[in-house]
Write an enzyme that holds these catalytic residues in place. Structure first.
Site, short mmCIF file in Angstrom:
data_model
loop_
_atom_site.label_atom_id
_atom_site.label_comp_id
_atom_site.label_asym_id
_atom_site.label_seq_id
_atom_site.Cartn_x
_atom_site.Cartn_y
_atom_site.Cartn_z
CG ASP A 206 -2.02 1.07 1.34
OD1 ASP A 206 -2.75 0.76 0.62
OD2 ASP A 206 -1.91 1.95 2.10
CD GLU A 259 15.29 -13.25 6.08
OE1 GLU A 259 14.39 -13.39 6.69
OE2 GLU A 259 16.02 -12.42 5.81
C1 GLC Z 1 -4.26 2.98 -0.61
C2 GLC Z 1 -5.40 2.25 -0.68
C3 GLC Z 1 -6.68 2.97 -0.16
C4 GLC Z 1 -6.31 3.32 1.26
C5 GLC Z 1 -5.12 4.30 1.48
C6 GLC Z 1 -4.63 4.34 2.78
O1 GLC Z 1 -4.38 4.00 -1.57
O2 GLC Z 1 -5.63 1.60 -1.82
O3 GLC Z 1 -7.80 2.13 -0.23
O4 GLC Z 1 -7.42 4.04 1.73
O5 GLC Z 1 -4.05 3.71 0.62
O6 GLC Z 1 -3.99 3.34 3.31
#
Ligand code: GLC
Length: 544
Positions: A206, A259
Site C-alpha cells: 500500500d 530469505e
Molecule cells: C491506498 C489504498 C486505499 C487506502 C489508502 C490508505 O491508496 O488503496 O484504499 O485508503 O492507501 O491506506
C-alpha cells in the site's frame, strides 16, 4: 532479473478480492474469509493465477482494513488465523497464489504501538511514529507544510498528552510509522515473515512511495500542477513521496522475502506513483533487486481512443523494457469502474478487457470487473468511506456527482452480485454493509454464466487464453500498422505470433491484415480477402 522457474508472477493474472464485499458466509452482511474460500473454485475456473486480498487484519475498520491494529491477527468479522491458513492452502490446492495487502506506511491510531507511543515523550515506543515539536507559541502550529491527501489540510495532528504533533499522511486516524527506527523495521519485518511462514506468495504494498519521508522534515515546495485523478496539487511532494530512500526500503524488503525457503518464489507488487523513471526505480537493479512489479495506473484514466492506447503501449515498451513488466490495472477499490468511464457502453468495456488481457504486463482484475459491474452512486453525505467524509466539507454534492472520479469510494465497493436472489447471493442478511447495486438482479454472475455471449464468458475466455498461450503471457509486443481508430499489435514468442486488433471507433473498420479470428469481443467480425472486417467498438485476437 533473470527468467527462472520462480518467475510465476510474470505469467500470472491477478484478481483483487475486497473481502468485505465478496461473499458473506455467516449472514452478518459483511463478507468474510470463509466466503472467499467458498468462491475460490469460481476464481480458479476463471483462470486466475493470483488472488490479492485487500486487508483482513485486525482493524477498527475506519478505513476498512487500511488501518491495521494488529498485523498478525485476523479481524473477527472476517474469521481467524485458522481460516486464513485454510484459505491459503485451498487456493494453493486449486493452483492459485495468494498475495496479501500490506499497509506499511501507517497503522490505526488504535494500534497498541501507537497508544503506547502517544502516552508520553519517553515511553519505549516514543519514537515509533513521526513525532515533532510544533512551531509558534506553545508549538501549536504544525511543524512544516506537509499536507494530507488532496492538499486539503495539514498532515500533522496534535496530541495534547505529548504536546507534540504526529504525522498522518493519509487520514488523521492513520499515524505514519517511523521507518528510520530499527525497532519499527524489525517489528514489521517480523509480521511479513509471519505471513510468509503461513505460505503466502507475496504482498501488494500500500502507498509504498510514501513510507520514507525527508529526515530533515523540509517544507514541500510550492508548485501548482495537475496530480493523478485530475486533482490540482499546490505543492510538489518531493520530501514526502517517492524519496530515494523508498527504493532502498524496496531492496531491503526484497531481501526479507527472498530469505525464506524457495527464495525467488515470492512476489512484491507496489502501489507507487510518479513518472516513469521514479516508478521503475522501485524495481531496483541487478545487484540489488527491489519490488518485482509496480502498478502502472495510466489505464485507470484511459481515454477511449486508438491514440491513447497506441501511446500507452509505446510508452510501456520504453518504460518497462523486458524483462521488466508493468502491472496493469483498469479498476480497483479506490477508483471508478470501467463501465462508468465508458458511459455504460459494454462494447467499450469489452474492448478494454481484451486490451488488458492481451497486452504485455501483469493484468489485475478487480472483483466484479469480469461482469461489467457498475459504480453505485451514493451521496457523499452518507459515506462510510472516511476519505469521502474527509472531502465532504469541501465538495458540493452536485460536483461529486458529476466528476468521473468517485470521491466516495463506497460507490465502487458495493457487494459482488452472484445471483438474482434478495441478497444477490452475497448475503442472507437484509442489511449488507453497503447496499447492493441497482443492477444486481440483472447483471450478476448467474445470469452471465447462463449466457454464452456475456462479458463473463468473454473475460474468462481471455484470462484462460492468456494463461495458456506463451505469446500472451511471455511474448514481446510490437505495434502493427493500423489507421484511424484502429490499434493493432503483435505478441510474439519463439516464432509464434498472435495479433490483436482493436477497433475503437464508432464505424466498422477494415484492417488490411490476415489471420483466423480466435476471439472477438462481440459479434460480426470476419476475415475477408481484403482484410479483417471489424464492427464498431470491437476487438479481435487473430492467429496466422
Ligand atoms: C491506498 C489504498 C486505499 C487506502 C489508502 C490508505 O491508496 O488503496 O484504499 O485508503 O492507501 O491506506
Amino acid at each position: 532479473m533473470s527468467e527462472g522457474a520462480g518467475d510465476w508472477w510474470r505469467r500470472t493474472t491477478i484478481y483483487q478480492v475486497y473481502p468485505r464485499s465478496f461473499q458473506d458466509s455467516d449472514g452478518d452482511g459483511i463478507g468474510d474469509l470463509r466466503g472467499v474460500i467458498d468462491r475460490l473454485p469460481y476464481l480458479a475456473d476463471l483462470g486466475i493465477g493470483t488472488v490479492w486480498l485487500s486487508p483482513f487484519f485486525a482493524s477498527p475498520q475506519r478505513d476498512f482494513g487500511y488501518d491495521v491494529s494488529d498485523y498478525t491477527a485476523v479481524a473477527p468479522e472476517y474469521g481467524d488465523l485458522a481460516t486464513a491458513r485454510e484459505l491459503i492452502d485451498t487456493a494453493h490446492a486449486l493452483g492459485m497464489r495468494v498475495v496479501l495487502d500490506l499497509v506499511l506506511n501507517h497503522t490505526s491510531d488504535e494500534h497498541p504501538w501507537f497508544l503506547e507511543s502517544a502516552s508520553s515523550r519517553d515511553n519505549p515506543k516514543a519514537d515509533w511514529y513521526l513525532w515533532h515539536d510544533g512551531r509558534g507559541r506553545g508549538g501549536r502550529r504544525p511543524p512544516n507544510n506537509w499536507k494530507g491527501p488532496l492538499d486539503l489540510r495539514t498532515a500533522w495532528r496534535w496530541s495534547e498528552t505529548r504536546r507534540q504533533w504526529y504525522l498522518a499522511s493519509f487520514l488523521g486516524f492513520q499515524p505514519d510509522l517511523n521507518w528510520r527506527n530499527p525497532e519499527v523495521r524489525a517489528a514489521m519485518f517480523a509480521a511479513i515473515r509471519f505471513w510468509l511462514d503461513l505460505g503466502v506468495d507475496g504482498f501488494r504494498l500500500d502507498v509504498f512511495g510514501w513510507i520514507m519521508k525527508d529526515p530533515a522534515f523540509r517544507d514541500n515546495p510550492l508548485r501548482p500542477r495537475l496530480g493523478g485523478g485530475d486533482v490540482i496539487r499546490l505543492r510538489d511532494r518531493v520530501f514526502t513521496e517517492g524519496t530515494p530512500d523508498n527504493v532502498v526500503l524496496a531492496q531491503d524488503l526484497r531481501a526479507v522475502v527472498d530469505e525464506v525457503d524457495g527464495a525467488d518464489d515470492r512476489m512484491l507488487v507496489g502501489e507507487v506513483f510518479g513518472g516513469p523513471a521514479k516508478v521503475r526505480s522501485y524495481l531496483g537493479d541487478e545487484r540489488r533487486p527491489g519490488l518485482h512489479l509496480v502498478f502502472a495506473f495510466d489505464l485507470l484514466e484511459f481515454r477511449f481512443t486508438a491514440r491513447f492506447v497506441r501511446e500507452t503501449l509505446e510508452r510501456y515498451e520504453r518504460e518497462f523494457p523486458a524483462p521488466s513488466l508493468p502491472a496493469t490495472v483498469l479498476e480497483n477499490h479506490d477508483r471508478s469502474r470501467v463501465m462508468d468511464r465508458v458511459g455504460g457502453d459494454e462494447r467499450k468495456a469489452r474492448v478494454l478487457a481484451m486490451l488488458l488481457l492481451t497486452m504485455r504486463g501483469v493484468p489485475t482484475l478487480y472483483q466484479g470487473q469480469e461482469i461489467g459491474m457498475r459504480n453505485t452512486y451514493l451521496p457523499l453525505r452518507g459515506a462510510l468511506d472516511p476519505f469521502g467524509r474527509e472531502v465532504l466539507p469541501w465538495m458540493p454534492e452536485w460536483i461529486s456527482r458529476r466528476i468521473p472520479e468517485r470521491i466516495n469510494r463506497d460507490e465502487v465497493r458495493t457487494p459482488m452480485p452472484w445471483d438474482g436472489s434478495a441478497g444477490a447471493g452475497f448475503t442472507t442478511s437484509a442489511h449488507p454493509w453497503l447496499p447492493l447495486g441497482p443492477e444486481s438482479g440483472v447483471r450478476n454472475v448467474a445470469v452471465q454464466e447462463a449466457d454464452a455471449g456475456s462479458m463473463l464468458h468473454l473475460v474468462r475466455d481471455l484470462v484462460r487464453l492468456r494463461r495458456d498461450r506463451p505469446e500472451l503471457h511471455s511474448g514481446s509486443l510490437r505495434l502493427l500498422p493500423a489507421e484511424g481508430d484502429v490499434v493493432a499489435f503483435a505478441r510474439e514468442h519463439e516464432g509464434r505470433a498472435l495479433h490483436v486488433v482493436l477497433n475503437m471507433g464508432p464505424r466498422e473498420a477494415l484492417w488490411p491484415g490476415s489471420g483466423d479470428i480466435l476471439r472477438a469481443t462481440g459479434p460480426g467480425a470476419e476475415a475477408t480477402a481484403a482484410g479483417i472486417r471489424i464492427p464498431a467498438c470491437t476487438g479481435v485476437a487473430l492467429v496466422e
